[in-house]
Design a protein around this motif. Structure first.
Motif: not given
Length: 75
Positions: A19-25
């Motif tokens: 989820v954290s990576e998706l937020i950044k992307q």
């Protein structure tokens, strides 16, 4: 590539992704102010790093806004 749904739109992502990576992307503005639902269940921000997304998952980024109508008192 895997297809997931972000705020109702299909998005292709490379797995694994959390989820954290998706937020950044997704360049989510003010990530500290966003609530996240994964498959219609709220995800605690402390768990975003651990939640691995998979094909077909539905993720919603939600912002809760304050406000309302003005209270008027008759005289």
């Amino acid at each position: 590539m895997a297809k997931i749904y972000v705020n109702g739109d299909v998005q292709e992502v490379n797995l694994p992704i959390n989820v954290s990576e998706l937020i950044k992307q997704n360049n989510v503005l003010q990530p500290e102010m966003v609530s996240v639902q994964v498959n219609e269940e709220f995800a605690d921000a402390d768990d975003w790093e651990r939640i691995q997304l998979k094909e077909g998952d539905k993720v919603d980024f939600l912002y809760f806004m304050g406000g309302g109508s003005e209270l008027r008192v008759k005289n």
